[in-house]
Design a protein around this motif. Structure first.
Motif, mmCIF file in Angstrom:
data_model
loop_
_atom_site.group_PDB
_atom_site.id
_atom_site.type_symbol
_atom_site.label_atom_id
_atom_site.label_comp_id
_atom_site.label_asym_id
_atom_site.label_seq_id
_atom_site.Cartn_x
_atom_site.Cartn_y
_atom_site.Cartn_z
ATOM 1 N N GLU A 176 32.442 35.179 33.125
ATOM 2 C CA GLU A 176 33.607 34.368 32.751
ATOM 3 C C GLU A 176 33.293 32.873 32.864
ATOM 4 O OE1 GLU A 176 34.927 38.214 34.693
ATOM 5 O OE2 GLU A 176 33.626 36.564 35.290
ATOM 6 N N THR B 58 31.456 32.181 39.344
ATOM 7 C CA THR B 58 31.801 33.570 39.112
ATOM 8 C C THR B 58 30.556 34.437 39.227
ATOM 9 O OG1 THR B 58 32.666 35.138 37.494
ATOM 10 C CG2 THR B 58 31.538 33.217 36.623
ATOM 11 N N THR C 298 40.854 36.125 35.186
ATOM 12 C CA THR C 298 40.458 37.228 36.044
ATOM 13 C C THR C 298 38.937 37.290 36.131
ATOM 14 O OG1 THR C 298 42.424 38.498 35.455
ATOM 15 C CG2 THR C 298 40.582 39.717 36.392
ATOM 16 N N LEU C 299 38.409 37.274 37.349
ATOM 17 C CA LEU C 299 36.978 37.382 37.587
ATOM 18 C C LEU C 299 36.692 38.836 37.963
ATOM 19 C CD1 LEU C 299 36.396 34.089 39.633
ATOM 20 C CD2 LEU C 299 36.509 34.427 37.145
ATOM 21 N N THR C 300 36.183 39.606 37.025
ATOM 22 C CA THR C 300 36.053 41.052 37.200
ATOM 23 C C THR C 300 35.009 41.440 38.237
ATOM 24 O OG1 THR C 300 34.495 41.140 35.356
ATOM 25 C CG2 THR C 300 36.824 41.504 34.857
ATOM 26 N N GLN C 301 34.067 40.552 38.518
ATOM 27 C CA GLN C 301 33.029 40.856 39.500
ATOM 28 C C GLN C 301 33.087 39.926 40.712
ATOM 29 O OE1 GLN C 301 29.070 41.640 37.817
ATOM 30 N NE2 GLN C 301 30.017 41.782 35.787
ATOM 31 N N GLY D 293 30.358 37.109 37.468
ATOM 32 C CA GLY D 293 30.299 37.750 36.162
ATOM 33 C C GLY D 293 29.950 36.759 35.073
ATOM 34 N N SER E 77 34.671 43.014 43.193
ATOM 35 C CA SER E 77 36.128 43.105 43.290
ATOM 36 C C SER E 77 36.770 42.147 42.301
ATOM 37 C CB SER E 77 36.600 42.778 44.708
ATOM 38 O OG SER E 77 36.226 41.465 45.064
ATOM 39 N N THR E 78 37.899 42.557 41.753
ATOM 40 C CA THR E 78 38.595 41.718 40.785
ATOM 41 C C THR E 78 39.357 40.608 41.500
ATOM 42 O OG1 THR E 78 38.834 43.544 39.241
ATOM 43 C CG2 THR E 78 40.342 41.697 38.975
ATOM 44 N N SER E 79 39.160 39.387 41.049
ATOM 45 C CA SER E 79 39.843 38.237 41.636
ATOM 46 C C SER E 79 40.638 37.538 40.539
ATOM 47 C CB SER E 79 38.838 37.266 42.254
ATOM 48 O OG SER E 79 38.082 37.910 43.258
ATOM 49 N N VAL E 80 41.905 37.285 40.795
ATOM 50 C CA VAL E 80 42.774 36.640 39.813
ATOM 51 C C VAL E 80 42.982 35.184 40.208
ATOM 52 C CG1 VAL E 80 45.039 36.633 38.722
ATOM 53 C CG2 VAL E 80 43.931 38.811 39.288
#
Length: 276
Positions: A172, A168, A224-227, A170, A248-251
Motif C-alpha cells: 500500500e 507498510t 487498510t494495511l493488510t500486512q 505490504g 495483521s490488518t491495520s486500519v
C-alpha cells in the motif's frame, strides 16, 4: 483530531474592504476560526489550543475553478485569524478549498489534482509538518469547515534520533502526489496518482542534526494495511528501536491517531544497531 474551521467573513458587494484587482477579481478577507481539538493537537500555544502559524495559506477555488491563494494577515498564534485573497466575485459563497496552499493545484468537478503528501516530513515537537497537514473543504453557506485528509501516527522518543520511519509491510502507498475528491460535506478522499510510496520518514528540522526526544506525529494516507506496519527510530549513534505488526490488518482512519506510545525495550520495542 479536529480540523480547522474557517468562517468566511465575506464582505458585501458594497463593502469598503473589497478592492478591485487588475484582473477584474475582487479582494476579500476571510475570517478563520479554529475549533477546539480533542486529545491530540497540531500547533499548540501554552493553553493547549490549536493556533494559526506564520506563513499559513489556503487554496480557494472560486466559481471559475481558479486556484486563489489566501494568505494569513492577522491572528498568528491565535485560534482565530484572517486570510486575504482575490476571488471572481465576493458575493458568491460556493467554494472548494485546500490547506495548505499549493500553486500546482487544479480542480475539476470537485476533484483537486497535484496535492502532495510528502514522504519526507519535518519533525515538529508536539505536532506535525504543516506541509503534510492536508485539509479540505466545500461550502455553499459562506462558512468553510475544514476536515483532515490524513491519518496520523504518534510516537514518543526518550532520546535523540537521526530519523523516524513508518512503513507498510505490504504494497500500500502511504504518501505521494494525490488526486483528492472533495465530497459535498467537505470530506476529502485521496488517491495516489504518482510517486506512491509505502514509507514515510520524519527528518530533523532545518539545519538540526537530530530529532530531539519528544512526541511527534506522522501524516499518512488513510486506508487498510493488510500486512500490518513497521516503525523504526534510528538513533544518532547507529542504535535504534523497531516495532512491527506483521500479518495483521491495520486500519488507518481519516483524522484518527494511532498512538505507538514511547519507543523503548520495556514497551516491547526491539533494540537494533545499524538497522539489524
Amino acid at each position: 483530531m479536529t480540523a480547522l474551521v474557517l468562517a468566511l467573513g465575506l464582505t458585501s458587494c458594497q463593502s469598503e474592504l473589497a478592492e478591485l484587482t487588475p484582473s477584474g477579481g475582487e479582494r476579500i478577507t476571510l475570517s478563520a476560526t479554529q475549533e477546539d481539538a480533542a486529545a491530540t493537537r497540531t500547533y499548540l500555544n501554552n493553553d493547549k489550543q490549536v493556533v494559526w502559524s506564520d506563513g499559513d495559506a489556503l487554496s480557494v477555488f472560486d466559481t471559475q475553478n481558479k486556484n486563489r491563494p489566501f494568505e494569513i494577515i492577522e491572528g498568528i498564534g491565535k485560534t482565530q485569524g484572517k486570510f486575504e485573497g482575490t476571488v471572481s466575485a465576493s458575493c458568491v459563497t460556493n467554494y472548494y478549498a485546500v490547506y495548505p496552499y499549493g500553486a500546482g493545484y487544479a480542480i475539476s468537478d470537485g476533484t483537486v489534482t497535484g496535492v502532495v503528501l510528502p514522504s519526507s516530513q519535518t519533525a515538529v515537537a508536539g505536532g506535525f509538518d504543516k506541509a503534510a497537514a492536508i485539509m479540505t473543504c466545500h461550502t455553499t453557506t459562506g462558512n468553510l469547515p475544514f476536515k483532515q485528509l490524513c491519518a496520523f501516527v504518534q510516537i514518543t522518543t526518550e532520546s535523540a534520533a537521526k530519523k523516524i520511519v513508518f512503513k507498510t509491510n505490504g504494497t500500500e502507498s502511504l504518501a505521494g502526489t494525490l488526486s483528492v475528491a472533495i465530497a459535498d460535506d467537505g470530506t476529502g478522499t485521496g488517491t495516489v496518482a504518482s510517486n506512491g510510496t509505502g514509507t514515510v520518514t520524519l527528518v530533523p528540522a532545518g539545519n538540526e542534526e537530530s530529532i530531539a526526544a519528544g512526541t511527534y506525529l506522522i501524516a499518512v494516507l488513510p486506508g487498510t494495511l493488510t500486512q500490518g506496519f513497521t516503525m523504526e527510530c534510528v538513533g544518532t549513534d547507529g542504535y535504534g528501536l523497531t516495532r512491527s505488526y506483521n500479518g495483521s490488518t491495520s486500519v488507518l482512519s481519516r483524522a484518527a491517531v494511532i498512538n505507538m506510545g514511547t519507543a523503548s525495550v520495556a514497551n516491547g520495542w526491539t533494540a537494533t544497531i545499524d538497522g539489524y
